[in-house]
Design a protein around this motif. Structure first.
Motif, PDB file in Angstrom:
ATOM      1  N   PHE A   1      12.011   0.573  -6.102  1.00 26.88           N
ATOM      2  CA  PHE A   1      11.709  -0.083  -4.831  1.00 26.88           C
ATOM      3  C   PHE A   1      10.609  -1.132  -5.003  1.00 26.88           C
ATOM      4  CE2 PHE A   1      13.733   3.478  -2.442  1.00 26.88           C
ATOM      5  CZ  PHE A   1      14.427   2.713  -1.522  1.00 26.88           C
ATOM      6  N   THR A   2       9.571  -0.764  -5.759  1.00 32.36           N
ATOM      7  CA  THR A   2       8.427  -1.656  -5.933  1.00 32.36           C
ATOM      8  C   THR A   2       8.825  -2.935  -6.649  1.00 32.36           C
ATOM      9  OG1 THR A   2       6.976   0.286  -6.055  1.00 32.36           O
ATOM     10  CG2 THR A   2       6.076  -1.809  -6.837  1.00 32.36           C
ATOM     11  N   VAL A   3       9.575  -2.797  -7.719  1.00 30.15           N
ATOM     12  CA  VAL A   3      10.013  -3.975  -8.465  1.00 30.15           C
ATOM     13  C   VAL A   3      10.909  -4.846  -7.596  1.00 30.15           C
ATOM     14  CG1 VAL A   3      11.375  -4.761 -10.442  1.00 30.15           C
ATOM     15  CG2 VAL A   3       9.774  -2.863 -10.713  1.00 30.15           C
ATOM     16  N   ALA A   4      11.843  -4.212  -6.873  1.00 30.90           N
ATOM     17  CA  ALA A   4      12.745  -4.973  -5.998  1.00 30.90           C
ATOM     18  C   ALA A   4      11.954  -5.700  -4.915  1.00 30.90           C
ATOM     19  CB  ALA A   4      13.780  -4.046  -5.371  1.00 30.90           C
TER      20      ALA A   4
ATOM     21  N   LEU B   1      -3.120   0.441   9.874  1.00 33.07           N
ATOM     22  CA  LEU B   1      -1.872   0.423   9.107  1.00 33.07           C
ATOM     23  C   LEU B   1      -2.079   0.639   7.616  1.00 33.07           C
ATOM     24  CD1 LEU B   1       0.609  -2.259  10.513  1.00 33.07           C
ATOM     25  CD2 LEU B   1       0.761   0.226  10.534  1.00 33.07           C
ATOM     26  N   ILE B   2      -3.099   0.019   7.028  1.00 31.92           N
ATOM     27  CA  ILE B   2      -3.290   0.144   5.578  1.00 31.92           C
ATOM     28  C   ILE B   2      -3.614   1.585   5.181  1.00 31.92           C
ATOM     29  CG2 ILE B   2      -4.547  -0.686   3.553  1.00 31.92           C
ATOM     30  CD1 ILE B   2      -2.629  -2.705   4.954  1.00 31.92           C
TER      31      ILE B   2
ATOM     32  N   SER C   1       0.832  -1.205   0.000  1.00 28.45           N
ATOM     33  CA  SER C   1       0.000   0.000   0.000  1.00 28.45           C
ATOM     34  C   SER C   1       0.865   1.253   0.000  1.00 28.45           C
ATOM     35  CB  SER C   1      -0.914   0.004   1.234  1.00 28.45           C
ATOM     36  OG  SER C   1      -1.727  -1.143   1.260  1.00 28.45           O
ATOM     37  N   LEU C   2       1.962   1.204   0.761  1.00 29.29           N
ATOM     38  CA  LEU C   2       2.873   2.347   0.819  1.00 29.29           C
ATOM     39  C   LEU C   2       3.471   2.624  -0.562  1.00 29.29           C
ATOM     40  CD1 LEU C   2       5.466   2.911   3.630  1.00 29.29           C
ATOM     41  CD2 LEU C   2       6.038   3.382   1.266  1.00 29.29           C
ATOM     42  N   TYR C   3       3.966   1.572  -1.217  1.00 27.87           N
ATOM     43  CA  TYR C   3       4.558   1.743  -2.546  1.00 27.87           C
ATOM     44  C   TYR C   3       3.526   2.218  -3.561  1.00 27.87           C
ATOM     45  CZ  TYR C   3       8.882  -0.555  -1.132  1.00 27.87           C
ATOM     46  OH  TYR C   3      10.063  -0.874  -0.529  1.00 27.87           O
ATOM     47  N   GLY C   4       2.308   1.660  -3.454  1.00 22.89           N
ATOM     48  CA  GLY C   4       1.263   2.090  -4.370  1.00 22.89           C
ATOM     49  C   GLY C   4       0.939   3.557  -4.207  1.00 22.89           C
ATOM     50  N   GLY C   5       0.848   4.011  -2.958  1.00 24.71           N
ATOM     51  CA  GLY C   5       0.607   5.431  -2.712  1.00 24.71           C
ATOM     52  C   GLY C   5       1.736   6.306  -3.225  1.00 24.71           C
ATOM     53  N   ALA C   6       2.987   5.846  -3.047  1.00 21.74           N
ATOM     54  CA  ALA C   6       4.140   6.623  -3.517  1.00 21.74           C
ATOM     55  C   ALA C   6       4.147   6.747  -5.033  1.00 21.74           C
ATOM     56  CB  ALA C   6       5.431   5.977  -3.034  1.00 21.74           C
TER      57      ALA C   6
ATOM     58  N   VAL D   1      -1.455   6.873   3.123  1.00 25.64           N
ATOM     59  CA  VAL D   1      -1.219   8.302   3.389  1.00 25.64           C
ATOM     60  C   VAL D   1       0.274   8.614   3.360  1.00 25.64           C
ATOM     61  CG1 VAL D   1      -1.359  10.079   5.184  1.00 25.64           C
ATOM     62  CG2 VAL D   1      -3.349   8.657   4.679  1.00 25.64           C
ATOM     63  N   LEU D   2       1.084   7.740   3.967  1.00 23.62           N
ATOM     64  CA  LEU D   2       2.530   7.942   3.955  1.00 23.62           C
ATOM     65  C   LEU D   2       3.070   7.912   2.534  1.00 23.62           C
ATOM     66  CD1 LEU D   2       5.344   8.137   5.148  1.00 23.62           C
ATOM     67  CD2 LEU D   2       5.266   5.693   5.647  1.00 23.62           C
ATOM     68  N   GLY D   3       2.607   6.959   1.728  1.00 22.53           N
ATOM     69  CA  GLY D   3       3.050   6.889   0.335  1.00 22.53           C
ATOM     70  C   GLY D   3       2.671   8.135  -0.445  1.00 22.53           C
ATOM     71  N   LEU D   4       1.451   8.639  -0.201  1.00 17.04           N
ATOM     72  CA  LEU D   4       1.008   9.844  -0.904  1.00 17.04           C
ATOM     73  C   LEU D   4       1.838  11.063  -0.511  1.00 17.04           C
ATOM     74  CD1 LEU D   4      -2.877   9.422  -0.682  1.00 17.04           C
ATOM     75  CD2 LEU D   4      -1.439   9.125  -2.699  1.00 17.04           C
TER      76      LEU D   4
END
Length: 472
Positions: A410-413, A109-110, A61-66, A115-118
């Motif tokens: 980061f996401t791919v890794a 957490l989700i 979720s963090l990576y998706g938001g980022a 929010v953190l990713g955004l």
């Protein structure tokens, strides 16, 4: 910077889950612990959160938001609120995630991970834009080359940012060091450490023992307090700034969709398309160090209690080299620094392929993390300076692009981390780094040609004027 670096360790807490879940009986026993502090998004599969899959889902979720925020939010927020208040708002997203960890569940957490990713991409884009503007403004005042001052500013920034990693890891190591002493690593586990690790773990060992809830709350309290303090300091003391170029030209009202799509429009520039591999590699190499090196080398051979100290060594060398490179680039140029970073990481990657971790070689674990910091300082300082200098008129969109491609790295890794052997990941690092350096060399060649044409045109102009005066 305090907020960002403290959150790196908070993410480590947020994503610990599924201890002993990865069981495949025939293989030697080893730990399932993973630490990924990165931008340093962290993944540790020991067991701070017992609900199955919560840590991995939070990280996704963090990576998706980022990734989502990198595509559109930075230019919009910076245009609307300016760099200072974009930084303040984005830092509040980090604090929200920290608070969500006090009662870690799917319902806390989700959403806070998203929010953190955004908030991550606008924060970094605003910081880099702010440093570039202030560097160029200072250069005009003192009559020096703008890129040299910007380089110094980024060096100082990353000195403080990376040094905060020293204090953050030291705090977590001291707090979690109060847990009972872990058992010695069994000899049979060492056989699957290092490049030979294919994540075929069986059961977790004592090296991944869960800290007490009191210690977790203590650490979360320290990090949350640091984040709130950082927000207040920036809100009160950071001087607002405007881009002098925009001020001179007059503020033009641009359509909403024009600003929204500015990140993608900039990809029409051939130089940016060639440079995308640099942030992608930056994401790859940070993910490898904070995820694979700490798990498959440090935790596997020494135990999880050494991870914080190994990361302290990385952060310390990274911080010192960031300051050094900011000053050194005035004399050597950025090409020499990129060559240093590439050679260092290539050498480390090859050595890690060949080296079998051994607890009796304690110093070697710190040597590798230190050398990794020497090279990472090149990517963190010089990449940001390069984007700021080459795309000075579109700084917001350029830095948004940088964060977009780094988040993708980061996401791919993260996506292939569970499916590939460590040796395969090292080969991927070698391949991506080689391609990135070829593409970077092409950009430098194009820039040299452009400068040569500009110099030739300037030399011809006085000659033309002299001929015209003679004719008259």
């Amino acid at each position: 910077m305090i907020s960002q670096r403290s959150e790196n360790s908070v993410i480590l807490l947020a994503t610990k889950s599924q201890a002993g879940k990865c069981r495949r009986p025939p293989r030697p026993r080893r730990t399932c612990a993973t630490v990924r502090t990165g931008t340093q998004e962290a993944q540790n599969q020991s067991s701070l959160h017992s609900e199955e899959g919560l840590g991995v889902t939070a990280l996704g979720s963090l990576y998706g938001g980022a990734l989502l925020s990198s595509t559109c939010l930075p230019p919009l927020l910076i245009k609307k609120f300016g760099c200072k208040w974009t930084i303040v708002l984005s830092m509040c997203c980090y604090v929200a995630f920290s608070l969500g960890n006090f009662y870690a569940s799917w319902y806390t957490l989700i959403p806070t991970s998203i929010v953190l990713g955004l908030g991550a991409a606008p924060l970094w884009s605003a910081q880099c834009t702010y440093l570039t503007i202030m560097g160029n403004t200072q250069a005009e005042k003192v009559g020096t080359v703008g890129r040299d001052v910007v380089n110094q500013y980024f060096g100082i920034f990353f000195l403080i940012f990376q040094s905060s990693g020293v204090w953050g890891n030291l705090i977590s190591s001291l707090v979690f060091g109060q847990t009972p002493t872990q058992e010695a690593i069994p000899e049979e586990q060492l056989l699957s450490c290092g490049a030979s690790d294919c994540l075929m773990a069986t059961a977790s060992t004592n090296s991944t023992q869960r800290p007490s809830q009191t210690l977790i709350y203590t650490l979360l309290g320290i990090y949350t307090g640091s984040g709130v303090l950082a927000v207040l300091l920036v809100a009160v003391f950071l001087e607002p700034t405007k881009d002098a170029q925009q001020k001179d030209k007059g503020e033009k009202k641009l359509p909403f969709w024009f600003t929204l799509l500015s990140t993608f429009r900039l990809l029409r520039d051939k130089r940016l398309r060639l440079l995308v591999l640099l942030p992608v590699y930056s994401g790859f190499e940070q993910a490898f160090l904070t995820g694979d090196y700490t798990r498959s080398y440090t935790t596997c051979a020494l135990g999880i209690q050494f991870v914080g100290y190994v990361m302290i060594c990385f952060s310390a060398t990274n911080a010192l080299c960031s300051l050094l490179y900011g000053r050194l680039s005035q004399h050597t140029g950025r090409i020499a620094l990129y060559a240093l970073g590439a050679v260092t990481h290539l050498s480390c990657s090859i050595a890690l392929l060949l080296w079998r971790p051994d607890p009796r070689q304690l110093a070697v674990f710190f040597v590798f993390s230190g050398l990794w910091g020497v090279a990472d300082a090149v990517w963190q300082t010089q990449n940001n300076v390069l984007y700021g200098v080459l795309f000075e008129k579109d700084k917001e969109a350029a830095f948004a692009n940088y964060r977009l491609w780094e988040a993708l790295g980061f996401t791919v890794a993260f996506g292939y981390s569970k499916f590939l052997c460590v040796s395969t990941k090292l080969y991927i690092l070698l391949g991506v780094l080689s391609l990135a350096m070829v593409a970077y060399g092409t950009v430098e060649h194009l820039e040299a040609q452009s400068l040569a044409r500009s110099a030739a045109a300037e030399q011809k102009q006085p000659a033309k004027e002299a001929v015209m005066e003679t004719a008259m």
